[in-house]
Design an enzyme around this catalytic site. Structure first.
Site, PDB file in Angstrom:
ATOM      1  CG  HIS A   1      -2.916  -3.146   9.014  1.00  0.00           C
ATOM      2  ND1 HIS A   1      -1.593  -3.200   9.373  1.00  0.00           N
ATOM      3  CD2 HIS A   1      -3.621  -3.368  10.150  1.00  0.00           C
ATOM      4  CE1 HIS A   1      -1.505  -3.453  10.682  1.00  0.00           C
ATOM      5  NE2 HIS A   1      -2.716  -3.562  11.180  1.00  0.00           N
TER       6      HIS A   1
ATOM      7  CG  ASP B   1      -0.621   6.325  13.459  1.00  0.00           C
ATOM      8  OD1 ASP B   1      -1.744   6.171  12.939  1.00  0.00           O
ATOM      9  OD2 ASP B   1       0.041   5.388  13.932  1.00  0.00           O
TER      10      ASP B   1
ATOM     11  CE1 TYR C   1       1.394  -1.271  11.274  1.00  0.00           C
ATOM     12  CE2 TYR C   1       3.604  -1.038  10.374  1.00  0.00           C
ATOM     13  CZ  TYR C   1       2.302  -0.597  10.471  1.00  0.00           C
ATOM     14  OH  TYR C   1       1.895   0.504   9.752  1.00  0.00           O
TER      15      TYR C   1
END
Ligand code: GLA
Length: 372
Positions: free
Chosen positions: A21, A158, A207
């Site tokens: 995060h 990612d 999220y």
């Protein structure tokens, strides 16, 4: 299924060693591309249709590139068609294509099946149109697609690792500048991933809510410190100085992000000097911070970390990825890695009745054409 000659592309899933995060706070991460891939077979079409068939779900979807009216949707096809739309929006004049998709990255396990699908599809669409983009540009286009068409306000980690991963290396990524450095893995310790088998769902509100908390913190702190653009720019001392100005939850979220960025730097040094003991300690601290301050862990992940902590040869363990389920990653002395797998599987099964999937991490390459 399309009775056409096709080219085959594959993009990897990933596991994040540390730096959770932090990406959307313009901070630092150390992910590794895994040897689990999403495969795309692709052939150009003469019209402007992008037609995609998912081998896993036995479903098809299509979009006309001449009428880009994609709606935000939480459906697998949004990751492919969204990327096609984002490519066009970025100025890449891709043509129509038939795509056959098969994913081997487990879905909802925090191993980034969605980014590997986006990157594999994006690369295939570019290649079949005779176009090319740099890996960093492709990563940004895929992140745009996930943000705009799949509704997850994910960071860039990612997509970057799916594009830029390298066999045998982890990647230290600066999520502000997108510069990265390859770091060799430990020679005498292995990273092992354990899937809690609890599915997470990032597109769900939690999220995005964490991101919003970080934005509140940044706004308040920037009023006091004009140079602040993201939590990346704030030190723990700054945070303490202005703690009273922040709502309690926002303060804890910020403390996680700021301390995690510092842990990534320390973890990088531990990797560079071949010190798995220090790396393991940082992993344990990261987990505690994610659990208590960021509140993105869950009972099953905590349990896996706790069981790992009691097994011989384990340096450290933490949840990895967005959280709320998915996987843990543990650093284990090489000679103890086999034992570790059976001990953790046994312990977890005893406690939960679930049998965890376990993967030995082998760092792999990012997006590639697979030449047969
Ligand atoms: C998800 C997101 C990433 C990152 C991680 C948490 O995987 O897609 O961008 O924010 O969660 O580190």
């Amino acid at each position: 299924m399309y009775a056409q000659e096709a080219r085959i592309f594959r993009a990897p899933g990933r596991v994040n060693l540390i730096g959770e995060h932090t990406d959307y706070n313009e901070g630092f991460v150390i992910p590794v591309a895994m040897d689990l891939y999403t495969w795309v077979a692709a052939a150009p079409r003469t019209d402007a249709l992008v037609h995609v068939y998912s081998q896993n779900l036995r479903e098809r979807a299509e979009m006309d590139l001449q009428h880009l009216n994609l709606q935000l949707q939480r459906h697998w096809s949004a990751y492919v068609l969204g990327v096609a739309a984002s490519l066009r929006m970025s100025g890449a004049e891709i043509g129509g294509a038939n795509l056959l998709v098969e994913g081997k990255v487990p879905m909802g396990a925090g191993l980034s099946s969605s980014a590997s699908l986006e990157v594999a599809a994006g690369y295939a669409l570019l290649e079949t149109s005779g176009l090319s983009r740099s890996p960093v540009e492709l990563a940004k286009i895929c992140q745009h697609a996930e943000n705009e068409f799949a509704g997850a306000r994910c960071g860039i980690m990612d997509q970057m690792i799916a594009c830029c991963g390298r066999a045998n290396y982890a990647l230290l990524l600066d999520c502000r500048t997108l510069e990265f450095q390859l770091l060799p893995l430990f020679s005498d310790a292995r990273f092992v991933v354990c899937n809690s088998m609890v599915k997470h769902d990032h597109a769900a509100g939690e999220y995005n809510a964490r991101r919003a908390d970080c934005e509140v913190a940044t706004r308040i702190l920037a009023e006091q410190m004009p140079g602040v653009r993201a939590l990346r720019d704030v030190s723990l001392a700054d945070l303490e100085r202005y703690a009273q100005l922040l709502p309690e939850v926002v303060y804890r979220r910020s403390r996680h992000v700021i301390s995690e960025n510092a842990r990534v730097q320390a973890a990088r040094e531990a990797l560079e000097r071949g010190d798995p003991v220090s790396f393991g300690r940082l992993m344990r601290e990261s987990h505690r911070s994610l659990k208590e301050d960021y509140e993105v862990s869950c009972t099953e992940l905590d349990l896996l970390v706790e069981i790992a902590g009691g097994i011989a040869g384990v340096y450290g363990s933490r949840m990895t990825g967005g959280g709320f389920g998915g996987c843990t990653i543990s650093l284990v002395r090489s000679g103890a890695a086999e034992e570790f797998q059976s001990a953790i599987a046994h312990g977890y099964q005893q406690a939960t009745d679930r049998s965890p999937d376990i993967y030995m991490v082998r760092a792999s390459d990012g997006i590639r054409e697979f030449l047969v």
